[in-house]
Design a protein around this motif. Structure first.
Motif, PDB file in Angstrom:
ATOM      1  N   GLU A  32       0.923  -1.108   0.002  1.00  0.00           N
ATOM      2  CA  GLU A  32      -0.005   0.011  -0.005  1.00  0.00           C
ATOM      3  C   GLU A  32       0.859   1.376   0.024  1.00  0.00           C
ATOM      4  OE1 GLU A  32      -3.541   1.952   2.729  1.00  0.00           O
ATOM      5  OE2 GLU A  32      -2.688   0.334   3.252  1.00  0.00           O
ATOM      6  N   LEU A  33       2.033   1.185   0.798  1.00  0.00           N
ATOM      7  CA  LEU A  33       2.834   2.481   0.899  1.00  0.00           C
ATOM      8  C   LEU A  33       3.492   2.694  -0.429  1.00  0.00           C
ATOM      9  CD1 LEU A  33       4.341   4.752   2.303  1.00  0.00           C
ATOM     10  CD2 LEU A  33       5.899   3.228   3.174  1.00  0.00           C
ATOM     11  N   VAL A  62       7.578   8.230   4.371  1.00  0.00           N
ATOM     12  CA  VAL A  62       8.304   6.978   4.005  1.00  0.00           C
ATOM     13  C   VAL A  62       9.631   6.548   5.197  1.00  0.00           C
ATOM     14  CG1 VAL A  62       9.993   5.737   2.316  1.00  0.00           C
ATOM     15  CG2 VAL A  62       7.915   7.023   1.507  1.00  0.00           C
ATOM     16  N   ARG A  63      10.172   7.692   5.338  1.00  0.00           N
ATOM     17  CA  ARG A  63      11.072   7.726   6.334  1.00  0.00           C
ATOM     18  C   ARG A  63      10.555   7.084   7.759  1.00  0.00           C
ATOM     19  NH1 ARG A  63      13.413  12.011   5.178  1.00  0.00           N
ATOM     20  NH2 ARG A  63      12.506  13.300   6.826  1.00  0.00           N
ATOM     21  N   ALA A  64       9.281   7.660   8.077  1.00  0.00           N
ATOM     22  CA  ALA A  64       8.782   7.182   9.367  1.00  0.00           C
ATOM     23  C   ALA A  64       7.884   5.846   9.341  1.00  0.00           C
ATOM     24  CB  ALA A  64       8.007   8.440   9.910  1.00  0.00           C
ATOM     25  N   ALA A  65       7.779   5.391   8.153  1.00  0.00           N
ATOM     26  CA  ALA A  65       7.025   4.062   8.106  1.00  0.00           C
ATOM     27  C   ALA A  65       7.265   2.990   8.971  1.00  0.00           C
ATOM     28  CB  ALA A  65       6.865   3.633   6.797  1.00  0.00           C
ATOM     29  N   VAL A  66       6.205   2.635   9.683  1.00  0.00           N
ATOM     30  CA  VAL A  66       6.576   1.407  10.746  1.00  0.00           C
ATOM     31  C   VAL A  66       5.371   0.332   9.973  1.00  0.00           C
ATOM     32  CG1 VAL A  66       6.178   0.471  13.041  1.00  0.00           C
ATOM     33  CG2 VAL A  66       6.943   2.623  12.565  1.00  0.00           C
ATOM     34  N   PHE A  67       5.828  -0.840  10.039  1.00  0.00           N
ATOM     35  CA  PHE A  67       4.841  -1.884   9.637  1.00  0.00           C
ATOM     36  C   PHE A  67       4.745  -3.278  10.547  1.00  0.00           C
ATOM     37  CE2 PHE A  67       7.380  -0.299   6.068  1.00  0.00           C
ATOM     38  CZ  PHE A  67       6.438   0.122   5.118  1.00  0.00           C
ATOM     39  N   PRO A  76      12.752  -7.467   6.161  1.00  0.00           N
ATOM     40  CA  PRO A  76      12.767  -6.224   6.828  1.00  0.00           C
ATOM     41  C   PRO A  76      13.977  -5.675   5.910  1.00  0.00           C
ATOM     42  CG  PRO A  76      12.180  -7.487   8.590  1.00  0.00           C
ATOM     43  CD  PRO A  76      12.504  -8.208   7.529  1.00  0.00           C
ATOM     44  N   GLU A  77      15.247  -6.140   6.077  1.00  0.00           N
ATOM     45  CA  GLU A  77      16.388  -5.535   5.262  1.00  0.00           C
ATOM     46  C   GLU A  77      16.014  -5.224   3.674  1.00  0.00           C
ATOM     47  OE1 GLU A  77      16.963  -9.969   5.193  1.00  0.00           O
ATOM     48  OE2 GLU A  77      16.187  -8.479   6.655  1.00  0.00           O
ATOM     49  N   ALA A  86      12.731   4.943  -2.601  1.00  0.00           N
ATOM     50  CA  ALA A  86      11.536   5.438  -2.651  1.00  0.00           C
ATOM     51  C   ALA A  86      11.622   6.913  -1.744  1.00  0.00           C
ATOM     52  CB  ALA A  86      10.500   4.697  -1.901  1.00  0.00           C
ATOM     53  N   GLU A  87      12.313   6.873  -0.751  1.00  0.00           N
ATOM     54  CA  GLU A  87      12.413   8.343  -0.097  1.00  0.00           C
ATOM     55  C   GLU A  87      13.479   9.214  -0.870  1.00  0.00           C
ATOM     56  OE1 GLU A  87      14.125  10.313   3.849  1.00  0.00           O
ATOM     57  OE2 GLU A  87      14.334   8.083   3.703  1.00  0.00           O
TER      58      GLU A  87
END
Length: 202
Positions: A32-33, A62-67, A76-77, A86-87
């Motif tokens: 979604e992001l 994007v920098r602050a995104a948490v999933f 994750p990596e 993307a950022e």
């Protein structure tokens, strides 16, 4: 991001997945992001499209995104690598839109203001750059380790050292308490602005 040139696979198809019993980032949330990022980046540079709309995703989000965690999710990596790109791309698009709307003088004023904000804190003495945690026994970041990164940032802004935005994004500090610590939230907010400036200076 999620749709590319003909003959190439979407980015999300190339993100490595965890095994079925391993926990990774929730696939739907990441997709979604990245779809929101793609909508902004597909906006023609000389037009008003997704990037100009209220609510469009910006680089700071994007920098602050948490999933959420999910079994069999994205590694994750691998996601972090894609989000870095993307950022970077969003920051470049935001710079172009800013320049188009307000001109180079306003952009330079923006950079100067951000640089002054960071410098005001970097110029403080070691161990005094950030607040202590509000409670004496509350954990914070090791002041000594934060100060080392601050000095590297100062050297980067002076043009005497190298520091990539990714190093600030991935910064991890040992825990500490009392006079040997800094409040985590204030340090995180500072690093967020530092990443913004380094991306803008590219």
């Amino acid at each position: 991001m999620t749709s590319e040139r003909a003959g190439t696979r979407p980015v999300t198809d190339r993100i490595r997945r965890c095994g079925e019993v391993e926990r990774g980032y929730d696939v739907a949330e990441v997709d979604e992001l990245l779809a929101a990022v793609d909508a902004v980046l597909q906006d023609p540079p000389d037009g008003t499209g997704a990037g100009e709309r209220a609510g469009a995703v910006v680089s700071a989000q994007v920098r602050a995104a948490v999933f959420s965690g999910a079994r069999g999710g994205y590694r994750p990596e691998a996601v972090d690598e894609v989000l870095d790109a993307a950022e970077d791309a969003l920051a470049a698009a935001e710079r172009e839109r800013f320049l188009r709307a307000r001109g180079p003088e306003a952009w330079q004023e923006h950079l100067d203001g951000l640089g002054t904000l960071l410098r005001n804190r970097l110029d403080r003495p070691r161990t005094q750059r950030f607040r202590r945690p509000s409670r004496s026994r509350a954990p914070g970041y090791s002041a000594a380790h934060v100060d080392v990164l601050c000095e590297r940032l100062g050297a980067r802004l002076d043009g005497t050292g190298a520091l990539a935005p990714a190093e600030l994004r991935r910064a991890v500090f040992p825990p500490a308490q009392g006079e040997r610590s800094y409040e985590e939230q204030q340090v995180d907010a500072f690093l967020d602005r530092a990443v913004e400036l380094l991306l803008a200076l590219r």
